[in-house]
Design an enzyme around this catalytic site. Sequence first.
Site, PDB file in Angstrom:
ATOM      1  N   CYS A 273       1.783  -8.555   5.857  1.00 50.93           N
ATOM      2  CA  CYS A 273       1.050  -7.302   6.063  1.00 50.93           C
ATOM      3  C   CYS A 273       1.076  -6.827   7.503  1.00 50.93           C
ATOM      4  O   CYS A 273       0.683  -5.690   7.782  1.00 50.93           O
ATOM      5  CB  CYS A 273      -0.404  -7.469   5.618  1.00 50.93           C
ATOM      6  SG  CYS A 273      -1.367  -8.592   6.678  1.00 50.93           S
ATOM      7  N   GLN A 274       1.516  -7.666   8.447  1.00 45.64           N
ATOM      8  CA  GLN A 274       1.401  -7.296   9.854  1.00 45.64           C
ATOM      9  C   GLN A 274       2.035  -5.957  10.192  1.00 45.64           C
ATOM     10  O   GLN A 274       1.472  -5.183  10.981  1.00 45.64           O
ATOM     11  CB  GLN A 274       1.999  -8.391  10.750  1.00 45.64           C
ATOM     12  CG  GLN A 274       1.251  -9.704  10.702  1.00 45.64           C
ATOM     13  CD  GLN A 274       1.824 -10.645   9.659  1.00 45.64           C
ATOM     14  OE1 GLN A 274       2.436 -10.198   8.686  1.00 45.64           O
ATOM     15  NE2 GLN A 274       1.639 -11.937   9.848  1.00 45.64           N
TER      16      GLN A 274
END
Length: 403
Positions: free
Chosen positions: A86-87
């Site tokens: 998700c970064q």
Amino acid sequence: MTQMMGGVLSLFSGAGGLDVGLEAAGFNTLACVEMDETARNTLTVNRPEWMAVEYTDVLEAAKKLRPSELGLRRRQLELIAGGPPCQPFSKAAQWMSTARRGMEDDRAIPLHGMLELVDRFLPKAILIENVVGYIQGPGNARPVLEAGLAAINRANGTKYRVDVAVLNAADFGVPQNRDRAIIVARRDGVPFEFPEPTHRTNPITAWDALHDLSDVEWAPKHGAWTELLSCIPEGSNYQYLTARGGGPEIFGWRTRFWSFLLKLARDRPSWTLPASPGPNTGPFHWNNRPLTVAERMRLQSFPDDWKLRGTPRAQVRMSGNATPPALAEVIGRALVAQMRLGTPLSRRALLASPPRLVQKRATSWVAPRAPGSLPNHFEKLVGEKAAHPGAGLGPMSHTVQLT
């Protein structure tokens, strides 16, 4: 244990939050693919049967994993589920020098591996959980996902379609406000109906989740900002110590991150738990200390017998990155109902009972304590401070130094 409703191939499994919730909804995780060694050790300790394949990288699994390794034929698998990295899509990424790159970020490449596995297995459904930026905003993943599924449909005669929603975990019985993007795609093309909130007007609170856990001893370092926690009311943050708060003016209004010296409120759900909190990053416990890993796991709705491995920092990271299991259970139950998984008898029995992972409400209550007085060595910092200049002008560096 509920009679199994179908098999799951879990990708990007992490600490197992999504799988714990799906298990509570009657699913059987057949295999987990996870790169992080500490997370794999966590899964092995808690559910060794989930570690049925040797692949740790989704891209490697996309090249080599076949349905036969899980005792299946193509189209037999009920669900592929996971939360891709998700970064590249997170709000925190906006504060990095490279900003949010979305699908241009190398960490987004594993989504293509996930799509290859969908093409290989052709499961009855796909479930993806991620940050809101995964489906909204610059460089989001939705166009790539939709294009990939369209190609799979053309090649295989399937009808995968993307249905998305942003759900707040607190609306479904998780004692934490945590907005998550939920993506479901059914092979038969039938739209997925997302569950209706059950706890929006009467959420499970931080007190419900934590009241029966033992307190711990912790003392902040002399002169550290965390010494100010005792001067801040429950449910507030550093802004209490600004010109617009009720305490002495130590900081400028809105010159810090919202989570700076942020404290839990007993009568509300927690704020979102970060995966890599700094020394001054909340939410902190109302007893003016960092949350323990056990408390973080409760606020994420993990069962108490789910144990994390690794260093304390690794456990904080895994607990902060995890899917709230109670939210996953609610989504899993909706999949069971709408796809008519399992036998009619087992399905009726599952859906007739309430979700297993929703925290019970506390039967006792302890009133919040009033904030304490300012430590003497902070008195010299009291005085008029400049506020943030306004929206659109970017973060400012109003840094107060202790000397």
